[in-house]
Design an enzyme around this catalytic site. Structure first.
Site, PDB file in Angstrom:
ATOM      1  N   ASP A 301      50.312  40.543  44.028  1.00 55.81           N
ATOM      2  CA  ASP A 301      49.027  39.994  43.592  1.00 55.81           C
ATOM      3  C   ASP A 301      48.069  40.081  44.786  1.00 55.81           C
ATOM      4  OD1 ASP A 301      46.991  38.905  42.113  1.00 55.81           O
ATOM      5  OD2 ASP A 301      48.166  37.240  41.312  1.00 55.81           O
TER       6      ASP A 301
HETATM    7  C1  NOJ Z   1      44.523  37.714  41.128  1.00 56.34           C
HETATM    8  C2  NOJ Z   1      45.142  37.335  39.819  1.00 56.34           C
HETATM    9  O1  NOJ Z   1      46.159  36.377  40.034  1.00 56.34           O
HETATM   10  C3  NOJ Z   1      45.716  38.500  39.036  1.00 56.34           C
HETATM   11  O2  NOJ Z   1      46.068  38.041  37.755  1.00 56.34           O
HETATM   12  C4  NOJ Z   1      44.745  39.633  38.963  1.00 56.34           C
HETATM   13  O3  NOJ Z   1      45.291  40.688  38.210  1.00 56.34           O
HETATM   14  C5  NOJ Z   1      44.435  40.065  40.387  1.00 56.34           C
HETATM   15  N1  NOJ Z   1      43.790  38.967  41.091  1.00 56.34           N
HETATM   16  C6  NOJ Z   1      43.544  41.305  40.441  1.00 56.34           C
HETATM   17  O4  NOJ Z   1      42.260  40.974  40.055  1.00 56.34           O
END
Ligand code: NOJ
Length: 755
Positions: A301
């Site tokens: 993430d």
């Molecule tokens: C953080 C989020 O937790 C995740 O769900 C998302 O896909 C990513 N950022 C990318 O934007």
């Protein structure tokens, strides 16, 4: 019927809790086999072998590195120096860059100006639509209609791929039992089976059955895993989960995603019992790759690898990178740490096989998308213009929004409203708020595309005088607009009061300690309902709200969630009876925040509630039952259930049983009912949940029509983990329940005899 027979199979990998705790907390866990050459495609493997043999260590780490685009007034741009990074092979993929022109230009730099001409991967959060925005996932789950969810994902894929996107970070398949957590809006609710069904549907919708087609993209099951267990419902917090709950509640939807062929996974931000998911080889290599044989890519993430420093499990960036890579995280989203790993390899601190294994997976994904054949196949300005927000896409968004709307209350059949009203007052801070129609992850959606509830009502009631008053804002304490609002209500034949949360109150990092209506909206409702006019409350929100006062006092309540670009048309068609509501809650609505966590598939306790006995499970100041149970939702017609029957009253362990029930539409309108089947293992080795969803079917019935609905329950449906964590059927008595929600059901007992 949606039945996912294999979603719990093969979970007996770790056979005791002690073993699990050791494995989860041990960073020394190693996989038995690195799945090199795991794809059975000789041509592809030869191509990738050859390419990798020509790559430098630095170029390999570049393939594992994801950079982000950001936005200025004209669209996405890359960071300073980004183009040089592409040319020098330091970036393999991008987050949040889209648009046919932009992706074409960047791809050109990679393909024409980098040494090995390796194309870039473009990823974006296409969560509930790209340009045509569908209801938020919790709303989509309320439809209990996997086919419609698959179609929504397919349309999102068609639009996103035409804008150059190869990879979406969806579906989010996290089970959520805590509505304080803002991300409950992004998932499919609290039940493993419903969540798995929606997961499978959406993976199929995004990926289709041929990834090399230019209208399919990589899906991503996220966030691996147990993100929904975070304490206090506070985003990014630590989680605690037992092996049983992990495997019975949080893992099945991820396993379903693997079985559906999902190509990628994303690690979760949280730690479980002190082991961050970005550094947990037991989860990513042990369960995901060894147990489930997942061959695809795992992405971190956003800055999740760098955050290992904050977690306190690494004291240098390099050590954080080594831990994540060894744990099985292939792509580094935004930490820019994997680009530093060549030094670790040269110093002998990291075996290059870890890098090779991850690079191979990245190249496989690019190959499967067809990017080595034609790197520009996804960026077509013509298709982008033709396939964006088409009439058909809007129609699909409206239909899914209609199916996702849940009728919570309808006293004296106030709804549907007559189309012959002279005047209607539309009141409330969300009645004409286009951003909140779209919801929290609006991708390329535009507020100006959204039909607000006010606009929808105006177009569906052309001959009615419609007065709009905002009344108050969403979250301050200014009541100065109440007088104008009550005045408008007093002069109208009916009032539509649109309340809830702004879309930015239900999303990532948007957690609340109260789940009441924010601001003075409840007071506005009191003032409007005091006019004694027929008042319909329409809620727009991304989490269950505690609306006990409304439940007691409002004549009618409609849960619309964030319905998407066609919000106003869908809500108007429901309120005016063009469409009969059929949505059912995918999550329990508590009476108050104090009841959290509350979910339907809880265990019985040693002292189940007994009104006559103080020393049974209870609160002093509240009932323990929810305000609205899981699976609940009303219709403008009514459905009667009878003649529940089992093909056998007794079966042998391993056998299946047929369940049938008659469902009759005994009202005066046609409508759809979601018939739900639950089981309870009455006596087990361990205490089992009081109800567990094992099947559901949407049936459409004309007035007076009756249908016999069939379900088949198999060995898997009766299986659970025994005390030693062995997955098996425990012979004995089971209760089978069928009904229109998780509480109001018919039931029959079944005996399973041991061998
Ligand atoms: C953080 C989020 O937790 C995740 O769900 C998302 O896909 C990513 N950022 C990318 O934007």
């Amino acid at each position: 019927m949606i039945r996912l027979k294999s979603w719990t199979a093969g979970f007996s990998f770790i056979t005791s809790l002690t073993a699990l705790l050791m494995a989860v907390s041990s960073s020394a866990y190693t996989t038995s086999s690195a799945p090199l050459n795991y794809r059975n495609d000789t041509q592809m493997n030869e191509f990738i072998d050859d390419l990798m043999s020509r790559m430098t260590l630095e170029e390999k780490c570049g393939q594992l590195t994801m950079s982000a685009g950001h936005w200025n007034n004209t669209g996405p741009v890359v960071k300073q120096g980004g183009l040089d990074d592409i040319k020098e092979g330091r970036i393999g993929s991008f987050l949040s860059v889209y648009g046919a022109d932009m992706t074409y230009q960047l791809q050109q730099v990679a393909v024409e100006n980098s040494r090995l001409h390796i194309p870039l991967l473009f990823s974006h959060d296409v969560i509930h639509g790209f340009r045509t925005i569908f209801p938020v996932p919790i709303g989509q789950a309320s439809s209990w209609d996997p086919d419609a969810v698959e179609e929504a994902a397919h349309i999102a894929a068609v639009e996103a791929t035409a804008s150059g996107v190869h990879w979406t970070y969806a579906p989010m398949v996290d089970i959520a039992r805590d509505p304080r957590w803002g991300r409950i809006v992004e998932g499919w609710g609290e039940d493993p089976l419903l969540c798995s069904a929606m997961t499978v549907a959406s993976v199929h919708g995004y990926q289709g059955n041929d990834l090399s087609r230019s209208d399919t993209l990589l899906a991503c099951a996220k966030h691996f895993v147990a993100y929904g267990t975070i304490e206090g419902g506070r985003d990014y917090n630590s989680g605690e989960v037992t092996e049983r709950t992990l495997r019975e509640v949080y893992l099945p939807s991820f396993h379903a995603a693997v079985d559906a062929g999902v190509e990628t996974f994303m690690s979760a931000f949280n730690d479980i019992g002190g082991v961050p998911c970005h550094a947990n080889p037991y989860l990513t290599r042990g369960i995901l790759r060894d147990e489930w044989a997942f061959p695809g890519l795992v992405v971190s993430d956003y800055t999740g690898i760098k955050e290992l420093l904050n977690h306190g499990v690494a004291d240098t960036r390099e050590k954080a990178g080594i831990r994540a890579l060894k744990a099985g995280v292939d792509i580094d989203m935004l930490s820019d740490i994997y680009n530093e790993l060549p030094a670790a390899v040269k110093a002998g601190d990291l075996d290059i096989s870890y890098i090779d294994e991850a690079v191979r997976r990245v190249l496989v994904a690019k190959y499967k998308l067809g990017l080595f054949e034609d790197p520009y196949r996804y960026c077509s300005g013509k298709k982008e213009a033709q396939q964006s927000l088409t009439h058909e896409h809007r129609a699909a968004a409206r239909e899914l929004a209609e199916k996702s709307i849940v009728l919570l209350k309808n006293n004296n059949a106030l709804l549907p409203l007559s189309k012959n009203m002279d005047s209607v007052a539309v009141i409330g801070p969300l009645a004409d708020e286009p951003h909140s129609c779209l919801g929290s992850w609006a991708a390329a959606g535009k507020a100006e595309d959204a039909v607000t509830i006010l606009t929808g009502l105006k177009s569906h009631l052309p001959d009615t005088q419609i007065t709009y008053v905002q009344g108050c804002s969403i979250d301050d304490d200014d009541t100065s607009g109440f007088a104008e609002a009550t005045n408008a209500a007093n002069q109208a034949d009916a009032v539509i009061l649109v309340l809830g949360e702004h879309r930015d109150m239900s999303a990532e990092a948007k957690c609340r300690t109260s789940i009441d209506l924010p601001g003075v909206q409840n007071d506005l409702a009191k003032a409007i309902i005091a006019t004694e006019k027929p008042v319909v409350v329409v809620l727009m929100n991304g989490r269950p709200l505690s609306i006990s006062w409304l439940e007691e006092n409002a004549p009618a309540i409609v849960e619309a969630w964030y319905p998407g670009v066609e919000a106003g048309n869908a809500v108007a068609r429901i309120l005016l009876g063009d469409v009969n509501p059929s949505g059912k809650l995918p999550v329990t609505f508590p009476r108050s925040v104090g009841q959290i966590p509350i979910y339907y598939n809880h265990r019985n306790t040693g002292r189940p509630f007994d009104a006559a006995d103080t020393y049974t499970t209870r609160y002093l100041d509240s009932p323990i039952t929810p305000l609205y149970p899981f699976g609940y939702g009303l219709s403008y017609t009514s459905f009667a259930y009878d003649a529940l029957s089992l093909s056998e009253a007794e079966i042998n362990e391993g056998d299946s049983v047929e369940v049938t029930v008659n469902v009759t539409n005994d009202g005066e309108r046609e409508g759809s009912e979601v018939v739900q089947l639950y089981i309870r293992d009455l006596v087990g080795d361990t205490a089992r949940p009081v109800r567990e969803l094992r099947g559901f079917k949407r049936v459409f019935l004309l007035p007076g029509e009756a249908r016999t609905v069939h379900f088949t329950l198999t060995e898997d449906d009766f299986s659970c983990y025994d005390a030693a964590m062995t997955w098996r059927v425990e012979p004995g008595r089971f209760q089978i329940f069928v009904g229109g929600n998780s509480v109001d059901t018919l039931s029959k007992e079944l005996l399973i005899k041991g061998k």
